[in-house]
Design a protein around this motif. Structure first.
Motif, PDB file in Angstrom:
ATOM      1  N   PRO A 127      -3.532  12.194  -1.423  1.00 58.70           N
ATOM      2  CA  PRO A 127      -2.071  12.212  -1.571  1.00 58.70           C
ATOM      3  C   PRO A 127      -1.382  12.325  -0.214  1.00 58.70           C
ATOM      4  CG  PRO A 127      -3.094  13.614  -3.220  1.00 58.70           C
ATOM      5  CD  PRO A 127      -4.191  13.186  -2.278  1.00 58.70           C
ATOM      6  N   LEU A 128      -0.361  11.503  -0.011  1.00 56.65           N
ATOM      7  CA  LEU A 128       0.384  11.549   1.242  1.00 56.65           C
ATOM      8  C   LEU A 128       1.298  12.771   1.230  1.00 56.65           C
ATOM      9  CD1 LEU A 128       1.461   7.768   1.543  1.00 56.65           C
ATOM     10  CD2 LEU A 128      -0.639   8.865   2.355  1.00 56.65           C
ATOM     11  N   THR A 129       1.728  13.178   2.430  1.00 59.15           N
ATOM     12  CA  THR A 129       2.673  14.301   2.505  1.00 59.15           C
ATOM     13  C   THR A 129       4.047  13.815   2.038  1.00 59.15           C
ATOM     14  OG1 THR A 129       3.362  13.711   4.741  1.00 59.15           O
ATOM     15  CG2 THR A 129       1.453  15.192   4.544  1.00 59.15           C
ATOM     16  N   TRP A 177     -12.455  -3.587   6.038  1.00 64.60           N
ATOM     17  CA  TRP A 177     -11.198  -4.333   5.954  1.00 64.60           C
ATOM     18  C   TRP A 177     -10.074  -3.426   5.427  1.00 64.60           C
ATOM     19  CZ3 TRP A 177      -8.733  -4.969   1.241  1.00 64.60           C
ATOM     20  CH2 TRP A 177      -7.554  -5.720   1.278  1.00 64.60           C
ATOM     21  N   ALA A 178     -10.379  -2.664   4.379  1.00 63.48           N
ATOM     22  CA  ALA A 178      -9.349  -1.808   3.767  1.00 63.48           C
ATOM     23  C   ALA A 178      -8.835  -0.795   4.786  1.00 63.48           C
ATOM     24  CB  ALA A 178      -9.919  -1.097   2.543  1.00 63.48           C
ATOM     25  N   ARG A 179      -9.748  -0.224   5.557  1.00 57.53           N
ATOM     26  CA  ARG A 179      -9.359   0.757   6.574  1.00 57.53           C
ATOM     27  C   ARG A 179      -8.463   0.098   7.643  1.00 57.53           C
ATOM     28  NH1 ARG A 179      -7.735   5.259   7.414  1.00 57.53           N
ATOM     29  NH2 ARG A 179      -8.919   5.791   5.607  1.00 57.53           N
ATOM     30  N   ARG A 180      -8.886  -1.096   8.109  1.00 52.73           N
ATOM     31  CA  ARG A 180      -8.095  -1.802   9.130  1.00 52.73           C
ATOM     32  C   ARG A 180      -6.733  -2.194   8.580  1.00 52.73           C
ATOM     33  NH1 ARG A 180     -12.656  -4.966   9.680  1.00 52.73           N
ATOM     34  NH2 ARG A 180     -11.555  -6.825   8.944  1.00 52.73           N
ATOM     35  N   LYS A 181      -6.732  -2.614   7.365  1.00 57.83           N
ATOM     36  CA  LYS A 181      -5.483  -3.062   6.767  1.00 57.83           C
ATOM     37  C   LYS A 181      -4.488  -1.907   6.636  1.00 57.83           C
ATOM     38  CE  LYS A 181      -3.489  -5.061   2.766  1.00 57.83           C
ATOM     39  NZ  LYS A 181      -3.577  -5.982   1.695  1.00 57.83           N
ATOM     40  N   LEU A 182      -5.017  -0.762   6.206  1.00 62.08           N
ATOM     41  CA  LEU A 182      -4.152   0.417   6.085  1.00 62.08           C
ATOM     42  C   LEU A 182      -3.549   0.757   7.443  1.00 62.08           C
ATOM     43  CD1 LEU A 182      -3.226   2.716   4.180  1.00 62.08           C
ATOM     44  CD2 LEU A 182      -5.210   4.003   4.951  1.00 62.08           C
ATOM     45  N   GLN A 183      -4.383   0.699   8.487  1.00 61.30           N
ATOM     46  CA  GLN A 183      -3.894   1.032   9.829  1.00 61.30           C
ATOM     47  C   GLN A 183      -2.839   0.038  10.287  1.00 61.30           C
ATOM     48  OE1 GLN A 183      -7.646   1.240  11.755  1.00 61.30           O
ATOM     49  NE2 GLN A 183      -7.885   3.430  11.318  1.00 61.30           N
ATOM     50  N   ARG A 184      -3.064  -1.210   9.938  1.00 60.75           N
ATOM     51  CA  ARG A 184      -2.122  -2.239  10.385  1.00 60.75           C
ATOM     52  C   ARG A 184      -0.784  -2.136   9.638  1.00 60.75           C
ATOM     53  NH1 ARG A 184      -3.360  -7.931  12.774  1.00 60.75           N
ATOM     54  NH2 ARG A 184      -1.248  -8.730  12.798  1.00 60.75           N
ATOM     55  N   LEU A 185      -0.864  -1.892   8.340  1.00 62.01           N
ATOM     56  CA  LEU A 185       0.365  -1.785   7.545  1.00 62.01           C
ATOM     57  C   LEU A 185       1.148  -0.531   7.898  1.00 62.01           C
ATOM     58  CD1 LEU A 185      -0.772  -2.658   3.894  1.00 62.01           C
ATOM     59  CD2 LEU A 185       0.784  -3.969   5.332  1.00 62.01           C
ATOM     60  N   TYR A 186       0.425   0.572   8.005  1.00 62.65           N
ATOM     61  CA  TYR A 186       1.081   1.868   8.179  1.00 62.65           C
ATOM     62  C   TYR A 186       0.405   2.642   9.305  1.00 62.65           C
ATOM     63  CZ  TYR A 186       3.131   0.731   3.676  1.00 62.65           C
ATOM     64  OH  TYR A 186       3.813   0.101   2.664  1.00 62.65           O
ATOM     65  N   PRO A 187       0.617   2.211  10.566  1.00 64.40           N
ATOM     66  CA  PRO A 187      -0.074   2.875  11.680  1.00 64.40           C
ATOM     67  C   PRO A 187       0.259   4.366  11.766  1.00 64.40           C
ATOM     68  CG  PRO A 187       1.506   1.192  12.462  1.00 64.40           C
ATOM     69  CD  PRO A 187       1.439   1.067  10.990  1.00 64.40           C
ATOM     70  N   LEU A 228       0.310   6.500   9.527  1.00 69.47           N
ATOM     71  CA  LEU A 228      -0.469   7.358   8.616  1.00 69.47           C
ATOM     72  C   LEU A 228      -1.726   7.911   9.286  1.00 69.47           C
ATOM     73  CD1 LEU A 228      -0.345   5.526   5.154  1.00 69.47           C
ATOM     74  CD2 LEU A 228       1.034   7.453   5.956  1.00 69.47           C
ATOM     75  N   GLY A 229      -2.076   7.338  10.428  1.00 70.35           N
ATOM     76  CA  GLY A 229      -3.251   7.843  11.153  1.00 70.35           C
ATOM     77  C   GLY A 229      -4.516   7.682  10.338  1.00 70.35           C
TER      78      GLY A 229
END
Ligand SMILES: Cc1cc2nc3c(=O)[nH]c(=O)nc-3n(C[C@H](O)[C@H](O)[C@H](O)COP(=O)(O)OP(=O)(O)OC[C@H]3O[C@@H](n4cnc5c(N)ncnc54)[C@H](O)[C@@H]3O)c2cc1C
Length: 425
Positions: A261-263, A314-324, A326-327
Motif C-alpha cells: 500500500p502506498l502512503t 520489466w514490471a520493476r522498470r516500468k514502475l520506476q519509469r512511470l512513477y520515479p 515512488l522509489g
C-alpha cells in the motif's frame, strides 16, 4: 522476487460455502464453471424462478474472473467500426449497444445485491503510449461518438494530472466505466444466486457430459446432475469434460504485480481519481490502484513460464519509469491469468447440442460481457430463445493454429519486455 500470489484472494472478503457435489441432483439448468458467465447465468436463472446448479472444478472465480485487472469497461476491446465490419451492421450495432450498457448493468448488480467489491465508477482511461497511440484514441473517440458513447478525449496535461505520470500523450476517458475487485464481484454474484435458491458446488470438476433422452447428464465427483439445459462457461480455464464441446481459443497470458500500500502522500499523486487504465501499445499494459492504495501494474506475459524473470524485471522498470518518485516500493503480490482470445476478438456462443450453449472468447474483456452474455444465455435457454442473446449463436467454431498463436503472443511479450524499458519503449 518472493511475493504472495493473487492479490484478489487476499482481499476477497466473504466467499461462499465450500460445498462439493456429493449426491445426484436434478435441475432446470446446469452450469459448468463458476466465473462471471456461470454465476451471472445462475443468478438470472434463480431470479426467474428456475432451479439451477453450478458445478465449479475449483472455487468460484478460480479462472479469469478471479485474476483479472478489474476494469469494468463498456463494449469490446475491438473498436466499434471493426465490430460492425466483422459482424455486419445489424448484429454489430446490437452487440455494441448492449455491451455499452455493460458497466451500468454491473454497477447496478453491485448495488442491488450490496456486493462488497471495491466498486468505483470513476471512469477508465485508455492511455496513449505514443503519438501514434493518440491517433488511435482519436479514431476510437469518433467511432464511439457515432454509437452515442459519452467519451472524452483528454490532452497530455489533463492525462498527467489524472495519472500522476508524465509518460502519456493523452487519454480517452469513458465515464461509464470503473473498477471492481474482480474476485469479490464474482463471489458476490454467486452469493446473490445462492440467496435466490441456486445450488453451487465447488471442487466438483465435470468429467463427462452425455445426452440421455431429453436431458443432459453431467458427471462430477462420481455423481450425476440431470437437467434439460446446459451452459458450458469454462472459457480459458476449460478442463476436459468428455462429451462436451471444448471451447476453441488462443491462450494469451497476462501478469500483474501489486505494490505494498502506498502512503497517503503517494496516493494523492498516483491516480488520485482512482481511474483504472490500460494503454494503446500492441503489447498492452495496465495500471490501477485498489482500495488499500496498492498500485497494480499489468502486462502481457506468462510469469509461470520460462520468461518469468523478464516480465518481473520489466514490471520493476516500468514502475520506476512511470512513477520515479515512488522509489523502491516493493511488489507484494504477483500472478498471471489466461485470456481466451478468438481470431476476430469477438466472443462466441456455440450451440453444441439441444439446449446447450458454450460461451467463451471474450478476448480480454469479460467483466461486462461475461455478466451480460451469461445473463442472456440463461434467458435464452430458459425459454426466451437465442434472440435474448446480444450476438448470434453459431453451431460450431474452430480456432486454427492455437498453440502457434499462443507462442507468438508470448514471444512478442517477452521480446518487448526484454528490450524496452517501459511504456514508451
Ligand atoms: C489477467 C487477466 C486480466 C483481465 N483483465 C480484464 C479486465 O480488466 N476487464 C475485463 O473486462 N476483463 C478482463 N479479463 C477477462 C476476464 O477476466 C474474462 O474474460 C472472464 O473472467 C471470463 O469469465 P468466465 O466466467 O467466462 O470464465 P472464467 O472466469 O475463466 O471461469 C471459468 C471457470 O470454469 C471452471 N471450469 C473449467 N473446467 C471445468 C470443468 N470441467 N468442470 C467444472 N468447472 C470447470 C474453472 O475452474 C473456472 O473457474 C482479464 C483476464 C485475465 C486472465
Amino acid at each position: 522476487m518472493s511475493t504472495a500470489g493473487i492479490l484478489w484472494e487476499h482481499t476477497n472478503g466473504e466467499g461462499i460455502p465450500e460445498t462439493r457435489l456429493s449426491s445426484g441432483k436434478e435441475a432446470d439448468l446446469v452450469v459448468i464453471g463458476g466465473g462471471f458467465t456461470g454465476c451471472s447465468a445462475a443468478l438470472q436463472a434463480a431470479r426467474s424462478g428456475a432451479s439451477v446448479i453450478v458445478l465449479e472444478a475449483e472455487t468460484i472465480a478460480h479462472g479469469g474472473s478471479g485474476r483479472n485487472v478489474g476494469l469494468v469497461n463498456a463494449g469490446l476491446w475491438l473498436p466499434p467500426d471493426d465490430v460492425v465490419a466483422t459482424m455486419g451492421e445489424a448484429a454489430g450495432t446490437r452487440l455494441i449497444e448492449e455491451l455499452g450498457q455493460g458497466p451500468a448493468t454491473v454497477f447496478s448488480l453491485v448495488q442491488e445485491f450490496a456486493i462488497a467489491c471495491e466498486a468505483v465508477q470513476n471512469g477508465t482511461l485508455h492511455l496513449a503510449h505514443a503519438p501514434g497511440g493518440f491517433r488511435d484514441l482519436e479514431n476510437r473517440f469518433r467511432q464511439g461518438n457515432r454509437f452515442g458513447a459519452p467519451l472524452q478525449l483528454l490532452d497530455r496535461d489533463e492525462t498527467i494530472r489524472r495519472t500522476g505520470s508524465t509518460e502519456f500523450h493523452g487519454a480517452l476517458l469513458d465515464p461509464r466505466a470503473g473498477t471492481v475487485q474482480p474476485r469479490a464481484y464474482c463471489n458476490g454474484l454467486a452469493r446473490a444466486a445462492l440467496g435466490l435458491g441456486a445450488q453451487i458446488y465447488q471442487n466438483s470438476p465435470v468429467t463427462r457430459v452425455e445426452r440421455a433422452g431429453k436431458s443432459w447428464r453431467v458427471h462430477a465427483n462420481g455423481e450425476v446432475v440431470t437437467a434439460p439445459r446446459l451452459l458450458l462457461a469454462t472459457n480459458a480455464y476449460h478442463t476436459l469434460a468428455e462429451g462436451a464441446y471444448a471451447p476453441e481459443y488462443v491462450v494469451v497470458n497476462y501478469c500483474q504485480f501489486a505494490t505494498a500500500p502506498l502512503t497517503e502522500a503517494q496516493r494523492a499523486k498516483v491516480l488520485p481519481g482512482r481511474e483504472g487504465c490500460w494503454d494503446t501499445a500492441l503489447v498492452m499494459s495496465s495500471i490501477r490502484t485498489d482500495e488499500s492504495g496498492r498500485l497494480i501494474v499489468g502486462g502481457m506475459g506468462n510469469t509461470d513460464g520460462p520468461a518469468a524473470q523478464i516480465h518481473a524485471r520489466w514490471a520493476r522498470r516500468k514502475l520506476q519509469r512511470l512513477y520515479p518518485d515512488l522509489g523502491d516500493v516493493p511488489f507484494e503480490h504477483h500472478w498471471r491469468g489466461k485470456i481466451a482470445m478468438t481470431r476476430d476478438h469477438i466472443p462466441k456462443v456455440v450451440e453444441f447440442g439441444p439446449d446447450a450453449y458454450a460461451v467463451f472468447g471474450y478476448s480480454g474483456r469479460g467483466i461486462c460481457p461475461g455478466t451480460v452474455i451469461g445473463t442472456a444465455a440463461a434467458k435464452a435457454l430458459l425459454g426466451e430463445g437465442p434472440d435474448a442473446l446480444p450476438l448470434p449463436v453459431v453451431r460450431k467454431y474452430a480456432e486454427r493454429f492455437k498453440k502457434l498463436m499462443g507462442a507468438y503472443y508470448e514471444f512478442g511479450a517477452s521480446l518487448t519486455h526484454a528490450t524496452r524499458p517501459g511504456l514508451m519503449g
